[in-house]
Design an enzyme around this catalytic site. Structure first.
Site, PDB file in Angstrom:
ATOM      1  N   CYS A  71      12.723   5.772  -8.336  1.00  0.00           N
ATOM      2  CA  CYS A  71      12.892   4.969  -9.547  1.00  0.00           C
ATOM      3  C   CYS A  71      14.166   5.223 -10.344  1.00  0.00           C
ATOM      4  CB  CYS A  71      11.699   5.173 -10.472  1.00  0.00           C
ATOM      5  SG  CYS A  71      10.253   4.288  -9.907  1.00  0.00           S
ATOM      6  N   ASN A 101      12.568   4.922 -17.724  1.00  0.00           N
ATOM      7  CA  ASN A 101      13.171   5.720 -16.657  1.00  0.00           C
ATOM      8  C   ASN A 101      14.604   6.116 -16.990  1.00  0.00           C
ATOM      9  OD1 ASN A 101      10.980   6.067 -15.044  1.00  0.00           O
ATOM     10  ND2 ASN A 101      11.347   4.245 -13.810  1.00  0.00           N
ATOM     11  N   ARG A 117       0.630   1.952   8.328  1.00  0.00           N
ATOM     12  CA  ARG A 117       0.333   2.490   7.002  1.00  0.00           C
ATOM     13  C   ARG A 117      -1.133   2.206   6.633  1.00  0.00           C
ATOM     14  NH1 ARG A 117       4.897   2.292   2.198  1.00  0.00           N
ATOM     15  NH2 ARG A 117       4.674   4.501   1.762  1.00  0.00           N
ATOM     16  N   LEU A 124      14.450   9.074 -19.383  1.00  0.00           N
ATOM     17  CA  LEU A 124      14.025  10.318 -18.725  1.00  0.00           C
ATOM     18  C   LEU A 124      15.155  10.865 -17.861  1.00  0.00           C
ATOM     19  CD1 LEU A 124      10.385   9.279 -17.724  1.00  0.00           C
ATOM     20  CD2 LEU A 124      11.039  11.014 -19.410  1.00  0.00           C
ATOM     21  N   ASN A 136       8.024  -3.167  -2.254  1.00  0.00           N
ATOM     22  CA  ASN A 136       9.236  -2.412  -2.603  1.00  0.00           C
ATOM     23  C   ASN A 136      10.343  -3.312  -3.136  1.00  0.00           C
ATOM     24  OD1 ASN A 136       8.525  -2.972   0.031  1.00  0.00           O
ATOM     25  ND2 ASN A 136      10.212  -1.808   0.892  1.00  0.00           N
ATOM     26  N   THR A 137      11.101  -2.772  -4.083  1.00  0.00           N
ATOM     27  CA  THR A 137      12.233  -3.498  -4.673  1.00  0.00           C
ATOM     28  C   THR A 137      13.453  -2.578  -4.617  1.00  0.00           C
ATOM     29  OG1 THR A 137      11.462  -2.701  -6.822  1.00  0.00           O
ATOM     30  CG2 THR A 137      10.934  -4.963  -6.277  1.00  0.00           C
ATOM     31  N   ALA A 159       0.845  -1.204   0.000  1.00  0.00           N
ATOM     32  CA  ALA A 159       0.000   0.000   0.000  1.00  0.00           C
ATOM     33  C   ALA A 159       0.874   1.246   0.000  1.00  0.00           C
ATOM     34  CB  ALA A 159      -0.916  -0.015   1.225  1.00  0.00           C
ATOM     35  N   THR A 191       8.687  -2.261 -10.014  1.00  0.00           N
ATOM     36  CA  THR A 191       9.711  -2.314 -11.060  1.00  0.00           C
ATOM     37  C   THR A 191      10.624  -3.484 -10.767  1.00  0.00           C
ATOM     38  OG1 THR A 191       9.729   0.049 -10.994  1.00  0.00           O
ATOM     39  CG2 THR A 191      11.477  -0.992 -12.252  1.00  0.00           C
TER      40      THR A 191
END
Ligand code: UDX
Ligand code: ADP
Length: 465
Positions: A277, A225, A40, A228, A92-93, A11, A133
């Site tokens: 990212c 990514n 959370r 960018l 999360n990674t 979340a 990701t």
């Protein structure tokens, strides 16, 4: 296949807003977002919508509309998995901090735990969607875990990378440039892809929903990514040349951005890019290239990160040099701590590195950010482990208004491009500062000509004098 029940594991900044929009746009689908972090989840369930754990313009309204109707936040992960036809993994990674690939590869520990839990709990066939990701070929690792530890039920793995940018997440989700879905080329794979296409087709025009094989989808996220971030590093590299040569990077950006082949977006020179990212994904790309022995490819992309480090360090170096080569005992006010405006996220924010450099020079820092809370700022600094947390608290203070933060300070440094910074009573700020009063605009947002009229000595990133 008609999806009726979706579960999202994680979340966070991606899972929360994404699934809130899915729930709002698909009232016929029950969406449950689960997380191991109970506080959370409690914050997502807060009746006061201004206290949601993720700040995004417009998100409070969407959560307010869907929550309790077909959107639920819970810590009961097993139940949500059991009931769902489709499960999104949005955990999360982070970059690995240990072992092989340390500082580069993605840490897949949370993904693996998540996959094992799905395998253990599932009693019916499920579609599992990678939202986080992930490095290329993670889907096959997830598939292996699911197939070898499961209860004999069938899983289809899809990759559906998220392209939302923080601060504009709601708009990006409501009106995406494209939605990307990668899946197996088998019949079952194609059916799973179609089921997810049907979910998005509730609000996204069909021609913007792109389907590919899983690996193209995974690699596209890293590539988007990297491209960018490369634009930001390119313009930041030019910003230093502009300062030396007397050109103005804002004029250069405008001039090159009007070339339709180049385009005008992502050409704002800054104190450096941050966020969860860019750095992580490029490091990932570099690591993947290295593992295939493609050293030139790896070096090419790594330079984008090195340029970014340089940009942050030269910003703090410039403050020290301009303040007569010492900031020891001097008060420097930071306007902004978040990695960009309109978010309370601080992951990899350039402010952290700039602050750390200045604290190492014994500066005193006072921070004001409209949305970032004090504990987050101290946690970011403590995480670097450069000095004790007592020292961090002695040298850096957090204020909840910009005028208190700038009282008696020697310099102001703009680290985030929050719009409200442009509207302050800068005369009032000047009057209460030490003289000469310096402004270091790391985002190029202030009207430095007007500030100079008041009496400020100004530095604006990328502007030669
Ligand atoms: C990025 C991608 O844009 C998004 O598609 C992906 O899903 C996640 O990563 P995000 O990290 O939320 O999104 O923010 P983004 O708007 O891309 O900005 C990243 C960093 O670059 C910020 O620190 C921002 O301030 C900086 N930036 C961006 C610049 O310095 N100059 C620019 O011109 C644009
Ligand atoms: P992102 O920006 O990708 O959303 P965040 O760190 O904001 O990343 O969110 C990831 C969330 O995933 C965190 O709230 C974390 O507690 C949650 N999470 C990590 N591992 C698990 C797990 N095994 N089960 C449930 N939630 C998890």
């Amino acid at each position: 296949m008609n999806i009726k029940n979706i579960c999202c594991i994680g979340a966070g900044y991606v899972g929360g807003p994404t699934m809130a929009v899915v729930a709002q746009k698909c009232p016929h689908i029950k969406v449950t977002i689960v997380d191991i972090n109970a506080s959370r989840i409690a914050a997502w369930n807060n009746q006061d919508l201004s206290k949601l754990p993720v700040f995004e313009p417009g998100l409070d309204k969407i959560v307010g509309e869907a929550r309790g109707r077909n959107l639920f936040f819970s810590t009961d992960i097993d139940q949500a998995i059991d009931e769902a036809d489709m499960i999104f993994m949005s955990v999360n990674t982070p970059t690995k901090t240990y072992g092989k690939g340390k500082g580069m590869a993605a840490d897949l520990k949370y993904i693996e735990l998540c996959a094992r839990q799905i395998a253990r709990v599932s009693k019916s066939d499920k579609i599992v969607v990678e939202k986080s990701t992930l490095p290329v070929r993670t889907a096959s690792a997830i598939k292996n875990i699911l197939e070898h530890t499961g209860n004999g039920v069938k899983f289809q793995i899809l990759s559906n990378p998220e392209f939302l940018a923080e601060g504009t997440a709601v708009q990006d989700l409501l009106n995406p440039d494209r939605v990307l879905i990668g899946g197996d080329t088998t019949d079952a794979g194609q059916k799973a892809i179609q089921a997810l296409v049907d979910v998005y087709a509730n609000w996204v025009p069909k021609e913007r929903i792109l389907t590919t094989n899983v690996w193209s989808s995974e690699l596209s996220k890293l590539t988007a990514n990297a491209f960018l971030a490369q634009r930001v590093s390119s313009i930041n590299a030019l910003s230093q040349l502009c300062e030396k040569s007397g050109a103005d990077v804002h004029e250069v950006s405008k001039a090159i951005g009007m070339d339709s082949r180049i385009g005008s977006k992502f050409l704002k020179a800054s104190v450096g890019f941050g966020g969860s990212c860019f750095q992580k994904d490029i490091l990932n790309l570099v690591y993947i290239a290295k593992t295939y022995g493609l050293n030139e490819v790896a070096d090419y992309w790594e330079q984008v990160i090195l340029m970014n480090e340089h940009q942050k360090n030269r910003f703090s170096d410039n403050i020290v040099t301009t303040l007569y080569n010492t900031v020891s005992g001097k008060k420097i006010t930071f306007l902004g701590w978040a990695f960009k405006k309109d978010t309370n996220d601080t992951r990899e924010s350039p402010a952290i590195q700039v602050a750390d450099n200045l604290l190492s020079e014994r500066a005193h820092i006072s921070v004001y950010d409209p949305k970032v809370v004090e504990e987050r700022i101290y946690a970011d600094l403590d995480y670097l482990n450069t000095r004790s947390s007592e020292e961090n608290r002695a040298l850096l203070q957090v204020s909840n208004d910009p005028y208190t933060a700038s009282k008696a300070s020697h310099a102001i440094a703009v680290l985030t491009e929050w719009d409200e910074f442009k509207t302050y009573d800068w005369q009032k700020i000047y009057d209460q500062m030490q003289k000469p009063a310096f402004v270091f605009d790391g985002r190029g947002i202030l009207d430095t000509k007007a500030l100079e009229k008041i009496g400020f000595v100004c530095y604006k990133i990328g502007s030669g004098s």
